[in-house]
Design a protein around this motif. Structure first.
Motif, PDB file in Angstrom:
ATOM      1  N   GLY A  20       0.802  -1.218   0.000  1.00 39.89           N
ATOM      2  CA  GLY A  20       0.000   0.000   0.000  1.00 39.89           C
ATOM      3  C   GLY A  20       0.835   1.267   0.000  1.00 39.89           C
ATOM      4  N   GLY A  21       2.004   1.212   0.554  1.00 37.30           N
ATOM      5  CA  GLY A  21       2.865   2.380   0.565  1.00 37.30           C
ATOM      6  C   GLY A  21       2.476   3.386   1.630  1.00 37.30           C
ATOM      7  N   ARG A  22       3.142   4.508   1.599  1.00 35.81           N
ATOM      8  CA  ARG A  22       2.908   5.581   2.547  1.00 35.81           C
ATOM      9  C   ARG A  22       2.377   6.793   1.804  1.00 35.81           C
ATOM     10  NH1 ARG A  22       8.566   5.905   5.543  1.00 35.81           N
ATOM     11  NH2 ARG A  22       8.425   7.821   4.381  1.00 35.81           N
ATOM     12  N   PRO A  23       1.818   7.755   2.518  1.00 35.96           N
ATOM     13  CA  PRO A  23       1.299   8.955   1.847  1.00 35.96           C
ATOM     14  C   PRO A  23       2.371   9.724   1.071  1.00 35.96           C
ATOM     15  CG  PRO A  23       0.495   8.860   4.088  1.00 35.96           C
ATOM     16  CD  PRO A  23       1.487   7.747   3.940  1.00 35.96           C
ATOM     17  N   GLU A  24       3.637   9.578   1.485  1.00 38.72           N
ATOM     18  CA  GLU A  24       4.717  10.283   0.791  1.00 38.72           C
ATOM     19  C   GLU A  24       5.049   9.650  -0.548  1.00 38.72           C
ATOM     20  OE1 GLU A  24       5.299   8.981   3.948  1.00 38.72           O
ATOM     21  OE2 GLU A  24       4.840  10.798   5.047  1.00 38.72           O
ATOM     22  N   GLY A  25       4.520   8.468  -0.822  1.00 37.83           N
ATOM     23  CA  GLY A  25       4.775   7.791  -2.087  1.00 37.83           C
ATOM     24  C   GLY A  25       5.806   6.687  -1.993  1.00 37.83           C
ATOM     25  N   ASP A  26       6.441   6.529  -0.844  1.00 39.03           N
ATOM     26  CA  ASP A  26       7.432   5.473  -0.682  1.00 39.03           C
ATOM     27  C   ASP A  26       6.754   4.170  -0.306  1.00 39.03           C
ATOM     28  OD1 ASP A  26       9.351   7.388  -1.072  1.00 39.03           O
ATOM     29  OD2 ASP A  26       9.623   7.772   1.067  1.00 39.03           O
ATOM     30  N   TYR A  27       7.397   3.082  -0.627  1.00 39.16           N
ATOM     31  CA  TYR A  27       6.938   1.795  -0.132  1.00 39.16           C
ATOM     32  C   TYR A  27       8.140   0.940   0.201  1.00 39.16           C
ATOM     33  CZ  TYR A  27       7.352   0.313  -5.048  1.00 39.16           C
ATOM     34  OH  TYR A  27       7.792   0.060  -6.301  1.00 39.16           O
ATOM     35  N   VAL A  28       7.905  -0.186   0.872  1.00 41.65           N
ATOM     36  CA  VAL A  28       8.983  -0.975   1.441  1.00 41.65           C
ATOM     37  C   VAL A  28       9.822  -1.661   0.372  1.00 41.65           C
ATOM     38  CG1 VAL A  28       9.465  -2.960   2.922  1.00 41.65           C
ATOM     39  CG2 VAL A  28       7.735  -1.311   3.577  1.00 41.65           C
ATOM     40  N   PHE A  29       9.201  -2.114  -0.688  1.00 41.68           N
ATOM     41  CA  PHE A  29       9.917  -2.910  -1.672  1.00 41.68           C
ATOM     42  C   PHE A  29      10.867  -2.046  -2.487  1.00 41.68           C
ATOM     43  CE2 PHE A  29       6.022  -5.180  -0.782  1.00 41.68           C
ATOM     44  CZ  PHE A  29       6.533  -6.418  -0.445  1.00 41.68           C
ATOM     45  N   GLY A  30      12.050  -2.621  -2.791  1.00 38.27           N
ATOM     46  CA  GLY A  30      13.082  -1.856  -3.463  1.00 38.27           C
ATOM     47  C   GLY A  30      12.791  -1.582  -4.925  1.00 38.27           C
ATOM     48  N   ASP A  31      12.653  -2.597  -5.725  1.00 38.17           N
ATOM     49  CA  ASP A  31      12.406  -2.396  -7.147  1.00 38.17           C
ATOM     50  C   ASP A  31      11.293  -3.334  -7.607  1.00 38.17           C
ATOM     51  OD1 ASP A  31      13.785  -4.742  -6.894  1.00 38.17           O
ATOM     52  OD2 ASP A  31      15.135  -4.388  -8.567  1.00 38.17           O
ATOM     53  N   GLU A  32      10.843  -3.114  -8.820  1.00 43.64           N
ATOM     54  CA  GLU A  32       9.716  -3.899  -9.312  1.00 43.64           C
ATOM     55  C   GLU A  32      10.072  -5.358  -9.530  1.00 43.64           C
ATOM     56  OE1 GLU A  32       7.725  -2.155 -12.610  1.00 43.64           O
ATOM     57  OE2 GLU A  32       7.727  -0.175 -11.689  1.00 43.64           O
ATOM     58  N   LEU A  33      11.292  -5.654  -9.964  1.00 40.50           N
ATOM     59  CA  LEU A  33      11.695  -7.036 -10.184  1.00 40.50           C
ATOM     60  C   LEU A  33      11.696  -7.815  -8.868  1.00 40.50           C
ATOM     61  CD1 LEU A  33      12.721  -9.230 -12.103  1.00 40.50           C
ATOM     62  CD2 LEU A  33      15.036  -8.417 -11.608  1.00 40.50           C
ATOM     63  N   GLY A  34      12.277  -7.216  -7.829  1.00 36.35           N
ATOM     64  CA  GLY A  34      12.293  -7.877  -6.525  1.00 36.35           C
ATOM     65  C   GLY A  34      10.897  -8.088  -5.984  1.00 36.35           C
ATOM     66  N   LEU A  35      10.037  -7.097  -6.149  1.00 34.58           N
ATOM     67  CA  LEU A  35       8.651  -7.202  -5.696  1.00 34.58           C
ATOM     68  C   LEU A  35       7.925  -8.327  -6.421  1.00 34.58           C
ATOM     69  CD1 LEU A  35       5.954  -6.230  -4.463  1.00 34.58           C
ATOM     70  CD2 LEU A  35       5.846  -4.561  -6.301  1.00 34.58           C
ATOM     71  N   THR A  36       8.076  -8.370  -7.729  1.00 32.20           N
ATOM     72  CA  THR A  36       7.406  -9.401  -8.528  1.00 32.20           C
ATOM     73  C   THR A  36       7.891 -10.795  -8.150  1.00 32.20           C
ATOM     74  OG1 THR A  36       7.203  -7.834 -10.343  1.00 32.20           O
ATOM     75  CG2 THR A  36       6.908 -10.164 -10.870  1.00 32.20           C
ATOM     76  N   LEU A  37       9.200 -10.961  -8.043  1.00 28.19           N
ATOM     77  CA  LEU A  37       9.746 -12.272  -7.698  1.00 28.19           C
ATOM     78  C   LEU A  37       9.365 -12.683  -6.280  1.00 28.19           C
ATOM     79  CD1 LEU A  37      13.291 -12.039  -9.307  1.00 28.19           C
ATOM     80  CD2 LEU A  37      11.294 -13.312 -10.137  1.00 28.19           C
ATOM     81  N   PHE A  38       9.323 -11.735  -5.357  1.00 25.81           N
ATOM     82  CA  PHE A  38       8.953 -12.051  -3.976  1.00 25.81           C
ATOM     83  C   PHE A  38       7.483 -12.473  -3.886  1.00 25.81           C
ATOM     84  CE2 PHE A  38       7.786 -10.541   0.400  1.00 25.81           C
ATOM     85  CZ  PHE A  38       8.494 -11.516   1.080  1.00 25.81           C
ATOM     86  N   MET A  39       6.607 -11.724  -4.539  1.00 28.11           N
ATOM     87  CA  MET A  39       5.173 -12.053  -4.496  1.00 28.11           C
ATOM     88  C   MET A  39       4.889 -13.389  -5.197  1.00 28.11           C
ATOM     89  SD  MET A  39       3.206  -9.903  -2.903  1.00 28.11           S
ATOM     90  CE  MET A  39       1.633 -10.206  -3.651  1.00 28.11           C
ATOM     91  N   LEU A  40       5.352 -13.530  -6.433  1.00 25.23           N
ATOM     92  CA  LEU A  40       5.087 -14.765  -7.171  1.00 25.23           C
ATOM     93  C   LEU A  40       5.774 -15.963  -6.541  1.00 25.23           C
ATOM     94  CD1 LEU A  40       5.256 -13.556 -10.868  1.00 25.23           C
ATOM     95  CD2 LEU A  40       3.237 -14.163  -9.540  1.00 25.23           C
ATOM     96  N   GLY A  41       7.018 -15.777  -6.122  1.00 23.37           N
ATOM     97  CA  GLY A  41       7.742 -16.875  -5.491  1.00 23.37           C
ATOM     98  C   GLY A  41       7.089 -17.325  -4.197  1.00 23.37           C
ATOM     99  N   GLY A  42       6.650 -16.387  -3.380  1.00 25.99           N
ATOM    100  CA  GLY A  42       5.984 -16.749  -2.127  1.00 25.99           C
ATOM    101  C   GLY A  42       4.666 -17.460  -2.358  1.00 25.99           C
ATOM    102  N   MET A  43       3.905 -17.005  -3.356  1.00 23.80           N
ATOM    103  CA  MET A  43       2.630 -17.669  -3.643  1.00 23.80           C
ATOM    104  C   MET A  43       2.850 -19.071  -4.213  1.00 23.80           C
ATOM    105  SD  MET A  43       0.087 -14.651  -4.885  1.00 23.80           S
ATOM    106  CE  MET A  43       1.170 -13.793  -5.996  1.00 23.80           C
TER     107      MET A  43
END
Length: 145
Positions: A98-121
């Motif tokens: 969901g991120g923060r109001p400032e526009g930041d979110y925890v995940f570093g880059d889109e590739l890491g986010l995609t691999l983490f989500m798909l890999g975990g599922m």
């Protein structure tokens, strides 16, 4: 001999109901809730680690999730043992997306986010659908059980 119906022979020993047919057990429910909380913690830690140390951190986060999901499956012997921590993991990761109001979110880059989500599922589905481990000394006489 009576003229009534014949009952089918019962297997030796009383077979207790399992899965959703089993009676509610407060201790077991608390253990599943504990697994869900532990899954949420692993999801949060994995999100931080995979963003910090990209290739190795991603692998470490997925191995930790796999250990928790498969461990829950093996300890409880049910699919819910893997799905409870997977649900906690997924909820925590989606909340972090969901991120923060400032526009930041925890995940570093889109590739890491995609691999983490798909890999975990994928790991959660594999652990939830893996076959039961053979129980030594409890031979039912039926093949495949």
């Amino acid at each position: 001999m009576s003229g009534g119906r014949q009952e089918a022979p019962r297997p030796a020993g009383d077979a207790a109901a399992t899965g959703l047919a089993a009676p509610l057990n407060p201790g077991r429910i608390a253990a599943y809730v504990g697994l869900a909380v532990l899954g949420a913690l692993v999801g949060i830690a994995g999100a931080l680690v995979q963003a910090a140390w990209f290739p190795a951190g991603l692998l470490l986060a997925l191995v930790a999730a796999a250990g928790l999901f498969c461990g829950g499956r093996l300890v409880f012997g049910t699919q819910l043992g893997a799905l409870a921590p997977a649900a906690g993991w997924l909820i925590s990761v989606v909340v972090l997306l969901g991120g923060r109001p400032e526009g930041d979110y925890v995940f570093g880059d889109e590739l890491g986010l995609t691999l983490f989500m798909l890999g975990g599922m994928v790991v959660a589905v594999i652990c939830a659908t893996m076959s039961r481990s053979p129980r030594h000394g409890a031979d039912s006489g039926r093949p495949g059980k």
